[in-house]
Design an enzyme around this catalytic site. Structure first.
Site, PDB file in Angstrom:
ATOM      1  CB  SER A   1      52.013 -49.294   8.082  1.00  0.00           C
ATOM      2  OG  SER A   1      51.444 -48.738   9.250  1.00  0.00           O
TER       3      SER A   1
ATOM      4  CE1 TYR B   1      46.566 -50.320   6.349  1.00  0.00           C
ATOM      5  CE2 TYR B   1      47.644 -50.151   8.494  1.00  0.00           C
ATOM      6  CZ  TYR B   1      47.481 -49.700   7.198  1.00  0.00           C
ATOM      7  OH  TYR B   1      48.227 -48.626   6.748  1.00  0.00           O
TER       8      TYR B   1
END
Ligand SMILES: NC(=O)c1ccc[n+]([C@@H]2O[C@H](COP(=O)([O-])OP(=O)(O)OC[C@H]3O[C@@H](n4cnc5c(N)ncnc54)[C@H](O)[C@@H]3O)[C@@H](O)[C@H]2O)c1
Ligand SMILES: [Zn+2]
Length: 680
Positions: free
Chosen positions: A557, A570
């Site tokens: 990501s 995350y």
């Protein structure tokens, strides 16, 4: 003109009926024909035509477009210019000068037999029962015993114009006959009507089958072999999964192959009896069979109880011997104008107690090769039950395998897709980015396994991509090591191995440091950091055993680089995944395994992560409507473009394609340009 000729209608229906029962012929094997009259649009006069199943294609699914259409007068006139058996192959090119209109499908080598035999309807089939008689050492006597003068024996001859002439003569000299047994090969039957031809075909097939059933010896494959009986189902699946990557590597030494595993009763029974090594070495007989199975299989000569290590060591020795043996077969038989050797690896590998591995350029071809070897087992059982199995000799097999016409067929095949033969495992592929990636990899030719938490959703996603020859769905929780191993096992059992893994499963909980619970932290790290480690580990083990290299791609990501609020668990899990890319790229390079990553950002469309609260949360934070979030994100990017799941899928494809064969340890941002997440 456009009205379907009744003869064609009857022919297609008969072909579909015959071809849909595997007892009548093998997949895509055999051909059928009809003769009839139409008005010639050029002269307005009647013209006699021959409709015959064209080259390739399957009787079970034949449609009128699969038929070659020839003018019967011109086709039969070829007899006057036939230069003799030495030059019979030239007649195939001459068929093009007999075509009517656009001619339909390409005429096959069997066209002469259909055209020259004086009957309105002709069937040429490869039934196991008929080939059992055709390959019995005393097939000629058996034919007379079983069928009297109703069926005539034709000694082996390679398919072609001469075989057509022979059969036409037999029909003429034996007006009472319904058909013939073609030594080493199959059957041909005929009739004045479509019904009569079909009834004659079925009568020959059924009469042969019942004769075998009534007269066969009790143990056609010899006595049971101590220690060679089938393992219990769970055990043999586990052993097949453990051996599959090694076996696929063996079958792929010359060119990569997709695999199929069969543990049917026929295969296990064959391997459990004493005569299987002798019979397997004799090889298959029907040309259709061995073109797909190679002349003979590789047979592991160890009992069912042999350990995985011993089995692997022995398989590797046998593979070396197999390649030498195949080279010997080529050298003994090749002439100066034979096509070059096509690859020395086995297409069929038999493992006692476990089953059969079969290989091909794609899953369908691999599966059909397995079906053909089961046909060959049935043929051997029938022939050995009545007499002894005597396939056509090696030189004849070679003449077929390396036939110039066969080579020309191979040369006409379309170029393979970029990911052809590659087996992909995509985690979290029932939704969003994973689903788009699975679709893309399949579209580029890969066989795809969709792994996700819900079996139903995984299977539904797979079914939407294609048949189980293209995509299968499996259940997995990537944070559970046993479940991950089971998913990799399911992959190698479905397609023979694994080459391309996409660590995509993930979830996102947007919470501040103070709000993040221990459970939030653990869940995200379990699924993304630990999950991708477990998947990489289990898949790499199989890839190393295959020795065919591989690709592992992490869907990391932008947040593995970019630091912002409310993202500690995350973002940290994504950074962990990103560093795994570099660590594994460094470690697995020696096995030819490339490890790369993709850093997406702001993929709202189709994303379960956004749909399940994260999107609403982000929209609230930015003060926009949730459905406008994608466009809002686009405005924050340098390119001002919304990022879609397909954009991520394309990046995965490029990383795995031949164009990036020399790139490992790389992350590709797919975020429409976010300066704060530039890599440096
Ligand atoms: N959507 C984005 O903007 C974006 C941005 C950067 C990174 N990513 C990453 O892309 C990946 C896919 O995200 P998406 O947006 O397509 O989300 P998604 O929710 O649509 O898809 C994720 C899939 O993973 C599955 N999954 C979750 N936990 C699993 C587990 N334990 N085992 C197996 N499967 C599991 C889910 O069932 C779901 O089908 C994730 O790793 C995500 O972090 C997404
Ligand atoms: Zn045939």
């Amino acid at each position: 003109m456009s009205d379907l000729n009744p003869a064609v209608d009857a022919l297609v229906r008969r072909s579909n009926r015959l071809g849909s029962d595997p007892r009548n012929t093998n997949y895509a094997g055999g051909n059928t024909s009809a003769k009839g009259t139409e008005t010639d649009p050029v002269t307005g006069e009647d013209v006699e035509l021959l409709w015959v199943k064209g080259s390739g294609g399957d009787l079970g699914t034949l449609t009128p477009s699969g038929l070659a259409v020839l003018r019967l007068d011109r086709m039969r006139a070829l007899v006057d210019v036939y230069p003799g058996i030495e030059r019979e192959d030239e007649m195939v090119a001459a068929f093009d000068y007999c075509l009517h209109g656009k001619g339909g499908a390409a005429p096959s080598i069997d066209t002469a037999m259909h055209g020259l035999v004086d009957a309105a309807h002709v069937d040429h089939l490869h039934p196991d029962s008929g080939i059992a008689i055709a390959t019995a050492a005393d097939g000629h006597e058996l034919t007379t015993t079983i069928f009297g003068d109703q069926v005539v024996w034709v000694p082996w001859r390679r398919p072609g114009f001469q075989l057509g002439l022979d059969i036409a003569e037999i029909k003429e000299k034996n007006p009472q006959a319904r058909g013939c047994i073609l030594g080493g090969h199959g059957i041909t039957a005929w009739g004045d009507t479509s019904e009569e031809a079909e009834a004659n075909s079925l009568w020959i097939i059924e009469t042969a089958a019942s004769y075998i059933a009534e007269h066969s010896r009790a143990e056609p494959f010899g006595p049971a072999l101590e220690g060679y009986a089938a393992l219990p189902e769970a055990e043999r699946r586990a052993k097949a999964a453990a051996l599959a990557p090694t076996v696929r590597g063996i079958a792929s030494a010359d060119r990569p192959m997709v695999g199929h595993v069969t543990d049917s009763e026929e295969v296990l029974d064959f391997l459990a009896h004493a005569e299987h090594p002798r019979l397997a070495a004799l090889g298959t007989s029907c040309p259709d069979h061995f073109l797909r199975t190679k002349v003979k299989p590789l047979v592991l000569d160890l009992p069912a109880s042999a350990s995985i290590e011993d089995s692997i060591a022995r398989l590797q020795e046998l593979a070396v011997a197999y390649r030498e043996d195949y080279q010997g077969y080529y050298d003994r038989n090749a002439t100066p104008d034979s096509p070059a050797i096509r690859g020395k690896d086995p297409l069929i590998v038999l493992v006692p107690g476990v089953g059969m591995f079969s290989f091909g350029k794609d899953k369908q071809t691999a599966r059909v090769a397995g079906e053909f070897y089961v046909n060959a087992i049935n043929v051997m059982r029938g022939a050995e039950g009545l007499s002894s199995y005597a396939p056509i000799d090696e030189a004849e097999k070679f003449r077929i395998e390396y036939w110039a016409l066969e080579e020309a067929k191979l040369q006409r095949m379309p170029a393979p897709k970029p990911l052809a033969t590659r087996v992909a495992l995509v985690t979290g592929a029932a939704s969003g980015i994973g689903l788009a990636t699975a679709r893309k990899l399949a579209a580029e030719g890969a066989a795809v396994v969709i792994a996700d938490l819900s079996l139903e959703k995984a299977q539904a996603a797979a079914a939407e991509i294609g048949s189980t020859d293209v995509a299968v769905g499996v259940q997995v929780d990537v944070s559970d090591a046993a479940a991950v191993q089971a998913a990799v096992d399911a992959t190698v059992l479905a397609f023979g191995g694994v080459d391309l893994v996409v660590n995509n499963a993930g979830l996102s909980l947007s919470r501040s440091l103070l709000e993040t619970t221990e459970a939030d932290w653990d869940l995200q790290h379990d699924v993304m950091a630990k999950g991708s480690f477990l998947v990489a580990q289990a898949a790499a083990k199989a890839m190393i055993a295959q020795g065919m290299g591989g690709d592992i791609v992490y869907i990391s990501s932008k947040n593995s680089i970019f630091a912002g609020p409310n993202n500690v668990a995350y973002g940290a899990a994504k950074a962990d995944q990103a560093h795994q890319v570099r660590l594994l790229a460094a470690e697995l390079g020696e096995h030819g395994i490339k490890v790369n990553g993709v850093n997406p950002d702001g993929v709202v469309q189709g994303s379960g992560i956004f749909a399940s609260g994260w999107g609403a949360n982000r929209a609230a934070v930015y003060g926009v409507e949730e459905q406008d979030l994608g466009k809002f994100y686009a405005q924050r990017t340098i390119l001002k473009r919304e990022v879609l799941p397909d954009n991520i899928a394309n990046a995965v494809f490029v990383l795995c394609s031949a164009e990036l064969s020399h790139t490992t340890g790389l992350h590709i941002p797919v975020d429409a340009g976010v300066a704060a997440a530039f890599l440096r």
